[in-house]
Design a protein around this motif. Structure first.
Motif, PDB file in Angstrom:
ATOM      1  N   ARG A  38       0.795  -1.223   0.000  1.00  0.00           N
ATOM      2  CA  ARG A  38       0.000   0.000   0.000  1.00  0.00           C
ATOM      3  C   ARG A  38       0.824   1.268   0.000  1.00  0.00           C
ATOM      4  O   ARG A  38       0.432   2.305   0.532  1.00  0.00           O
ATOM      5  N   GLY A  44      -1.357   4.182   1.549  1.00  0.00           N
ATOM      6  CA  GLY A  44      -2.353   3.988   0.509  1.00  0.00           C
ATOM      7  C   GLY A  44      -2.607   5.216  -0.338  1.00  0.00           C
ATOM      8  O   GLY A  44      -3.436   5.191  -1.239  1.00  0.00           O
ATOM      9  N   THR A 479      -3.964  -5.636  -3.216  1.00  0.00           N
ATOM     10  CA  THR A 479      -4.161  -4.189  -3.257  1.00  0.00           C
ATOM     11  C   THR A 479      -3.378  -3.596  -4.427  1.00  0.00           C
ATOM     12  O   THR A 479      -2.183  -3.851  -4.561  1.00  0.00           O
TER      13      THR A 479
END
Length: 500
Positions: A38, A44, A479
């Motif tokens: 991330r 993120g 992700t």
């Protein structure tokens, strides 16, 4: 003289253009950094512009590369993207380097493990995301240990570790902080937080964890860093450790399986502490014996036979119910105490007591906020609870400009103002089913990812608008990564790059 002036002027202009081109190229290379799970410090949040809001196979697709299986998320430095893989046919693990410009493999290193670890049906032996500092890439496998490769693929060092054993599978990811590689590893074989020298692989410090590891623990959170403190979301706790020495600075106990990764929000750390009984929706109501007989006693005997016994849940994840092993049911054989194939009222009452006693062992979970300058034991009354409903089991929360966002199974998205702890909204993104991947942000857009491969794009802030839902036509558990306005999406069989 005039010609000389003009020549010098042209040279000066050319020099400015070249310099600016060089600076733009350098800035572009600097922006090509997504160093661990991330991105920067697992926040993120991507630098620069957002990828297109509409994308998918054949739509704004820059390239596609078929890959062996794996749930690890990409990490990126410069032109190099790294992922880990698992070849199911020959049981080989791998570390792969891919050019983000061409989508071609630059190199691949095969990792031969004596035995491959097992885990939950949704687990893959290549679930741990690699990490890079631009000169080396570090990969971890619960089946093998830690490996370090140079940017061109040469093996620099390795640290072999015992095969992990756990119900969920050891999907934890390492991180590089300064000159250290930090890894949190928890399973039935061993349980520790450890730091290695990133240049040599030499162990610098190792902190054995005293909390007993049990099957319901996941312990997959990636370590993050605040100043010189390593933040570790560990079994039933969140802790802060000195990066240099490994000395523990603070610890707080909480009801958590340590699945998701914390996120820094100013001088606080926000953690989604989840456990399987942590809120009412996970504890379905069990009927009284009178209700049970009224609804299911088909032969009117006043008791319940095995054929009449319904499916009842001790705990259950109602959102994302298509996922395997999504709860635990009440078992007839444990309720039928005398073994005569009939459940009586007294037997039912006794078993309800057992269930309530079992449920009472679990505390309410929540989205919690902890002061990063804490010291020693952080008591419960010093922890801020931002929410205790809608807590995601796997996806990590994400913070941006005063708001924290979290998405859970069923595409249930919650936005909370971290200053007031007010819930600004809770909506359905339109992405169905179980969510494993964590949300990410680029520009003014939030990206959420369902396990079935639907990626929703939502506007940031307290007034959300779902701009698009992009179907990858494959499952997505990893992700994505975002650099320079390009989103890199790993499906179960392919790696895609999407951009304008």
């Amino acid at each position: 003289m005039r010609n000389l002036f003009m020549k010098n002027s042209v040279k000066f202009i050319i020099l400015i253009i070249i310099t600016r081109m060089g600076l733009n190229f350098a800035n572009s290379e600097e922006m090509n950094i997504w160093p661990q799970f991330r991105g920067p410090n697992s926040s993120g949040v991507a630098e620069g512009v957002s990828p297109p809001i509409h994308f998918g196979p054949g739509n704004n697709e820059l390239w596609r590369l078929p890959l062996n299986s794996g749930h690890s998320s990409p990490c990126i430095s410069g032109d190099s993207l790294f992922v880990t893989t698992f070849n199911e046919s020959n049981k080989e693990l791998g570390v792969v380097c891919i050019s983000i410009t061409t989508g071609k493999k630059q190199w691949e290193q095969i990792v031969q493990a004596k035995e491959i670890e097992s885990g939950h049906p949704s687990f893959n032996p290549a679930s741990s995301s690699p990490t890079t500092d631009g000169d080396r890439v570090i990969a971890y496998f619960g089946s093998y240990g830690l490996l370090c490769f140079g940017i061109n693929g040469e093996k620099l060092w390795e640290v072999k570790m015992p095969l992990t054993k756990s119900f969920a599978g050891n999907a934890t990811s390492p991180a590089i902080f300064d000159n250290r590689v930090v890894l949190y590893r928890a399973n039935h074989v061993d349980h520790f937080l450890i730091a290695f020298d990133k240049y040599t692989g030499e162990e610098i410090w190792k902190i054995i964890q005293g909390e007993k590891f049990v099957d319901e623990m996941a312990c997959t959170a990636c370590p993050i860093l605040f100043e010189r403190t390593v933040i570790a979301h560990t079994a039933r706790s969140v802790q802060g450790y000195d990066l240099s020495t490994g000395a523990r600075r603070w610890i707080t106990k909480c009801a958590t399986t340590a699945t998701s990764t914390p996120v820094i929000a100013g001088s606080k750390v926000i953690v989604a502490a989840w456990n399987k009984m942590g809120e009412p929706i996970l504890r379905p109501q069990i009927p009284s014996f009178k209700e049970l007989v009224k609804q299911h006693d088909k032969d009117n005997t006043g008791t319940i036979s095995k054929n009449e016994f319904p499916r009842l849940w001790i705990f259950h994840r109602p959102l994302g119910s298509e996922a395997p092993l999504n709860g635990a049911t009440v078992r007839f054989d444990r309720t039928d105490i005398d073994g005569n194939n009939q459940i009586t009222e007294s037997e039912w009452l006794k078993y309800l007591e057992v269930i309530e006693k079992f449920r009472s062992r679990y505390r309410t979970h929540g989205l919690i906020r902890i002061d990063l300058k804490s010291e020693g034991i952080v008591e419960e009354n010093s922890i801020e609870v931002l929410a205790n409903r809608g807590i995601p089991e796997v996806p990590s929360p994400i913070y941006h400009e005063g708001y924290v966002y979290m998405v859970k199974n069923g595409g249930l998205l919650t936005c909370i103002d971290v200053t007031s702890a007010e819930r600004k909204y809770q909506i359905r993104t339109g992405s169905r089913g179980t969510h494993y991947a964590s949300p990410i942000i680029a520009g003014q857009h939030l990206f959420t990812i369902s396990g079935s491969g639907e990626i929703a794009v939502i506007t940031l802030g307290p007034n959300p608008e779902v701009l698009s839902i992009n179907d990858m036509n494959e499952n997505v558990f990893a992700t994505p990564a975002i650099v320079n306005g390009v989103i890199y999406v790993r499906t179960h069989g392919n790696l895609y790059a999407f951009g304008d």
